[in-house]
Motif scaffolding. Structure first.
Motif, PDB file in Angstrom:
ATOM      1  N   THR A  42       0.840  -1.189   0.000  1.00  0.00           N
ATOM      2  CA  THR A  42       0.000   0.000   0.000  1.00  0.00           C
ATOM      3  C   THR A  42       0.881   1.247   0.000  1.00  0.00           C
ATOM      4  O   THR A  42       2.098   1.173   0.240  1.00  0.00           O
ATOM      5  CB  THR A  42      -0.897   0.021   1.240  1.00  0.00           C
ATOM      6  OG1 THR A  42      -0.063   0.147   2.414  1.00  0.00           O
ATOM      7  CG2 THR A  42      -1.715  -1.262   1.339  1.00  0.00           C
ATOM      8  N   GLU A  43       0.277   2.384  -0.272  1.00  0.00           N
ATOM      9  CA  GLU A  43       1.050   3.626  -0.273  1.00  0.00           C
ATOM     10  C   GLU A  43       1.653   3.899   1.102  1.00  0.00           C
ATOM     11  O   GLU A  43       2.775   4.408   1.199  1.00  0.00           O
ATOM     12  CB  GLU A  43       0.153   4.786  -0.715  1.00  0.00           C
ATOM     13  CG  GLU A  43      -0.253   4.705  -2.180  1.00  0.00           C
ATOM     14  CD  GLU A  43      -0.905   5.980  -2.657  1.00  0.00           C
ATOM     15  OE1 GLU A  43      -0.828   7.001  -1.936  1.00  0.00           O
ATOM     16  OE2 GLU A  43      -1.488   5.982  -3.751  1.00  0.00           O
ATOM     17  N   GLU A  44       0.914   3.542   2.152  1.00  0.00           N
ATOM     18  CA  GLU A  44       1.457   3.731   3.500  1.00  0.00           C
ATOM     19  C   GLU A  44       2.694   2.865   3.716  1.00  0.00           C
ATOM     20  O   GLU A  44       3.689   3.311   4.308  1.00  0.00           O
ATOM     21  CB  GLU A  44       0.386   3.404   4.541  1.00  0.00           C
ATOM     22  CG  GLU A  44      -0.746   4.421   4.611  1.00  0.00           C
ATOM     23  CD  GLU A  44      -1.725   4.080   5.704  1.00  0.00           C
ATOM     24  OE1 GLU A  44      -1.567   2.997   6.322  1.00  0.00           O
ATOM     25  OE2 GLU A  44      -2.639   4.879   5.956  1.00  0.00           O
ATOM     26  N   ALA A  59      12.853   0.396  -5.118  1.00  0.00           N
ATOM     27  CA  ALA A  59      12.925   0.877  -6.505  1.00  0.00           C
ATOM     28  C   ALA A  59      13.162  -0.258  -7.486  1.00  0.00           C
ATOM     29  O   ALA A  59      12.822  -0.148  -8.671  1.00  0.00           O
ATOM     30  CB  ALA A  59      14.030   1.924  -6.637  1.00  0.00           C
ATOM     31  N   ALA A  60      13.730  -1.373  -7.029  1.00  0.00           N
ATOM     32  CA  ALA A  60      13.995  -2.515  -7.897  1.00  0.00           C
ATOM     33  C   ALA A  60      12.777  -3.406  -8.087  1.00  0.00           C
ATOM     34  O   ALA A  60      12.818  -4.347  -8.893  1.00  0.00           O
ATOM     35  CB  ALA A  60      15.146  -3.341  -7.333  1.00  0.00           C
ATOM     36  N   ASN A  61      11.697  -3.119  -7.382  1.00  0.00           N
ATOM     37  CA  ASN A  61      10.474  -3.923  -7.475  1.00  0.00           C
ATOM     38  C   ASN A  61       9.717  -3.548  -8.748  1.00  0.00           C
ATOM     39  O   ASN A  61       9.129  -2.474  -8.847  1.00  0.00           O
ATOM     40  CB  ASN A  61       9.606  -3.687  -6.243  1.00  0.00           C
ATOM     41  CG  ASN A  61       8.406  -4.614  -6.181  1.00  0.00           C
ATOM     42  OD1 ASN A  61       7.931  -5.113  -7.200  1.00  0.00           O
ATOM     43  ND2 ASN A  61       7.909  -4.844  -4.982  1.00  0.00           N
ATOM     44  N   SER A  62       9.714  -4.427  -9.723  1.00  0.00           N
ATOM     45  CA  SER A  62       9.072  -4.136 -11.012  1.00  0.00           C
ATOM     46  C   SER A  62       7.551  -4.230 -10.947  1.00  0.00           C
ATOM     47  O   SER A  62       6.881  -3.936 -11.939  1.00  0.00           O
ATOM     48  CB  SER A  62       9.596  -5.088 -12.093  1.00  0.00           C
ATOM     49  OG  SER A  62       9.316  -6.437 -11.749  1.00  0.00           O
ATOM     50  N   SER A  63       7.006  -4.631  -9.800  1.00  0.00           N
ATOM     51  CA  SER A  63       5.552  -4.744  -9.658  1.00  0.00           C
ATOM     52  C   SER A  63       4.915  -3.499  -9.065  1.00  0.00           C
ATOM     53  O   SER A  63       3.693  -3.461  -8.886  1.00  0.00           O
ATOM     54  CB  SER A  63       5.213  -5.963  -8.778  1.00  0.00           C
ATOM     55  OG  SER A  63       5.669  -7.155  -9.357  1.00  0.00           O
ATOM     56  N   VAL A  68       4.509   5.128  -8.504  1.00  0.00           N
ATOM     57  CA  VAL A  68       5.484   4.936  -7.433  1.00  0.00           C
ATOM     58  C   VAL A  68       6.884   4.812  -8.019  1.00  0.00           C
ATOM     59  O   VAL A  68       7.838   5.437  -7.542  1.00  0.00           O
ATOM     60  CB  VAL A  68       5.134   3.697  -6.596  1.00  0.00           C
ATOM     61  CG1 VAL A  68       6.200   3.470  -5.520  1.00  0.00           C
ATOM     62  CG2 VAL A  68       3.759   3.849  -5.951  1.00  0.00           C
ATOM     63  N   SER A  69       7.026   3.990  -9.069  1.00  0.00           N
ATOM     64  CA  SER A  69       8.340   3.834  -9.697  1.00  0.00           C
ATOM     65  C   SER A  69       8.857   5.154 -10.242  1.00  0.00           C
ATOM     66  O   SER A  69      10.055   5.460 -10.150  1.00  0.00           O
ATOM     67  CB  SER A  69       8.262   2.800 -10.823  1.00  0.00           C
ATOM     68  OG  SER A  69       8.018   1.505 -10.321  1.00  0.00           O
ATOM     69  N   ALA A  70       7.959   5.962 -10.807  1.00  0.00           N
ATOM     70  CA  ALA A  70       8.369   7.231 -11.428  1.00  0.00           C
ATOM     71  C   ALA A  70       9.004   8.182 -10.433  1.00  0.00           C
ATOM     72  O   ALA A  70       9.885   8.972 -10.802  1.00  0.00           O
ATOM     73  CB  ALA A  70       7.174   7.876 -12.107  1.00  0.00           C
ATOM     74  N   ARG A  71       8.607   8.103  -9.188  1.00  0.00           N
ATOM     75  CA  ARG A  71       9.164   9.039  -8.212  1.00  0.00           C
ATOM     76  C   ARG A  71      10.648   8.777  -7.952  1.00  0.00           C
ATOM     77  O   ARG A  71      11.398   9.670  -7.556  1.00  0.00           O
ATOM     78  CB  ARG A  71       8.383   8.968  -6.898  1.00  0.00           C
ATOM     79  CG  ARG A  71       8.498   7.656  -6.171  1.00  0.00           C
ATOM     80  CD  ARG A  71       7.572   7.587  -4.949  1.00  0.00           C
ATOM     81  NE  ARG A  71       8.011   8.479  -3.891  1.00  0.00           N
ATOM     82  CZ  ARG A  71       7.448   8.522  -2.685  1.00  0.00           C
ATOM     83  NH1 ARG A  71       6.399   7.749  -2.416  1.00  0.00           N
ATOM     84  NH2 ARG A  71       7.925   9.324  -1.762  1.00  0.00           N
ATOM     85  N   ILE A  88      11.882   0.113 -15.353  1.00  0.00           N
ATOM     86  CA  ILE A  88      10.725   0.997 -15.453  1.00  0.00           C
ATOM     87  C   ILE A  88      10.236   1.136 -16.897  1.00  0.00           C
ATOM     88  O   ILE A  88      11.027   1.140 -17.841  1.00  0.00           O
ATOM     89  CB  ILE A  88      11.074   2.389 -14.869  1.00  0.00           C
ATOM     90  CG1 ILE A  88       9.813   3.229 -14.684  1.00  0.00           C
ATOM     91  CG2 ILE A  88      12.114   3.099 -15.725  1.00  0.00           C
ATOM     92  CD1 ILE A  88      10.057   4.530 -13.932  1.00  0.00           C
ATOM     93  N   ARG A  89       8.929   1.221 -17.046  1.00  0.00           N
ATOM     94  CA  ARG A  89       8.329   1.526 -18.346  1.00  0.00           C
ATOM     95  C   ARG A  89       8.247   3.037 -18.511  1.00  0.00           C
ATOM     96  O   ARG A  89       8.464   3.790 -17.553  1.00  0.00           O
ATOM     97  CB  ARG A  89       6.935   0.902 -18.459  1.00  0.00           C
ATOM     98  CG  ARG A  89       6.939  -0.619 -18.458  1.00  0.00           C
ATOM     99  CD  ARG A  89       5.535  -1.154 -18.495  1.00  0.00           C
ATOM    100  NE  ARG A  89       5.505  -2.609 -18.514  1.00  0.00           N
ATOM    101  CZ  ARG A  89       5.539  -3.354 -19.604  1.00  0.00           C
ATOM    102  NH1 ARG A  89       5.581  -2.759 -20.807  1.00  0.00           N
ATOM    103  NH2 ARG A  89       5.523  -4.660 -19.556  1.00  0.00           N
ATOM    104  N   ASP A  90       7.935   3.483 -19.704  1.00  0.00           N
ATOM    105  CA  ASP A  90       7.860   4.924 -19.970  1.00  0.00           C
ATOM    106  C   ASP A  90       6.500   5.473 -19.530  1.00  0.00           C
ATOM    107  O   ASP A  90       5.708   5.957 -20.330  1.00  0.00           O
ATOM    108  CB  ASP A  90       8.088   5.200 -21.448  1.00  0.00           C
ATOM    109  CG  ASP A  90       8.565   6.633 -21.692  1.00  0.00           C
ATOM    110  OD1 ASP A  90       9.199   7.195 -20.776  1.00  0.00           O
ATOM    111  OD2 ASP A  90       8.321   7.168 -22.783  1.00  0.00           O
ATOM    112  N   GLU A  91       6.240   5.381 -18.225  1.00  0.00           N
ATOM    113  CA  GLU A  91       4.989   5.846 -17.642  1.00  0.00           C
ATOM    114  C   GLU A  91       5.315   6.669 -16.393  1.00  0.00           C
ATOM    115  O   GLU A  91       5.851   6.116 -15.412  1.00  0.00           O
ATOM    116  CB  GLU A  91       4.096   4.663 -17.255  1.00  0.00           C
ATOM    117  CG  GLU A  91       3.709   3.761 -18.401  1.00  0.00           C
ATOM    118  CD  GLU A  91       2.927   2.544 -17.939  1.00  0.00           C
ATOM    119  OE1 GLU A  91       2.335   2.599 -16.832  1.00  0.00           O
ATOM    120  OE2 GLU A  91       2.904   1.546 -18.662  1.00  0.00           O
TER     121      GLU A  91
END
Length: 235
Positions: A42-44, A59-63, A68-71, A88-91
């Motif tokens: 969760t975000e928390e 940051a290494a979690n591709s799921s 979240v990854s973008a940050r 990371i994808r381009d999102e």
């Protein structure tokens, strides 16, 4: 050690009660396992993991959700940006381009591992000023456009030229120069017909490459066979 392993394994179990997972986040090994492998954070929990100092693993979690990854793309610590760059994808659109322009060459090197890179960014990384980044492109990109292939095969770094020769065949017009270059001759042997001159090369690695060439016997066996002494000449 056994308890650490058990807690780390427990932290990745599905249907784990939230309160139990939250408690496990206080344990470093369990937190790392949860940060890297869980798909239901969760975000928390994400904020708690970051606050506890495991942003790099997270940051290494591709799921993770794209937002979240973008940050992590703008994270001040290069190791965190490296971790996210690899998957990371381009999102949202533009995050991959930002990573390709990252001031740290190690981040750009990790980016070459990303399976979601479009050809235009791979071409950009193939011209990167850092040789380790260019080498990463060679190792990941097989369907290389001719212009990029020529650029890599004529790179100023001999390691890049040799690595490119081992990764993909050179255009015919570049092969003579690659064979003439002591730095690339060994790798170029595989793309040329073996000759007596190459078999007698002063570089033992070149001679070994000739010996391993699949066309050696039909092409050159006759030329390199030592003449037999006739029985009449020895009498």
């Amino acid at each position: 050690m056994e308890l650490d392993a058990e807690l780390s394994a427990l932290a990745t179990q599905e249907d784990l009660p939230v309160d139990v997972l939250r408690r496990l986040l206080q344990h470093q090994g369990a937190r790392s396992s949860a940060a890297l492998l869980r798909r239901d954070l969760t975000e928390e929990m994400v904020e708690e993991i970051i606050a506890l100092g495991s942003a790099r693993t997270l940051a290494a979690n591709s799921s993770l959700p794209a937002r979240v990854s973008a940050r992590f793309v703008e994270h001040p610590e290069p190791p965190v940006r490296c971790a996210v760059a690899a998957h990371i994808r381009d999102e949202p659109p533009g995050v991959l381009a930002r990573l390709a322009a990252d001031p740290d060459p190690l981040v750009r090197q990790f980016l070459t591992m990303n399976d979601h890179l479009p050809p235009e960014l791979l071409a950009r990384l193939a011209a990167d000023p850092d040789s380790s980044v260019r080498s990463g492109v060679i190792g990941r990109w097989r369907d290389v456009p001719d212009a990029v292939r020529r650029m890599l095969l004529t790179d100023t770094d001999p390691g890049i030229r040799s690595g490119s020769l081992r990764a993909f065949p050179p255009p015919a017009d570049l092969l003579p120069g690659l064979l003439a270059d002591p730095e690339t001759r060994e790798a170029a042997v595989a793309h040329s017909a073996p000759t007596p001159e190459l078999a007698a090369d002063p570089d033992s690695d070149v001679r070994s490459a000739v010996a391993a060439h699949p066309d050696l016997l039909p092409v050159c066996a006759t030329s390199w066979r030592r003449p037999r002494t006739s029985s009449s000449a020895t009498r």
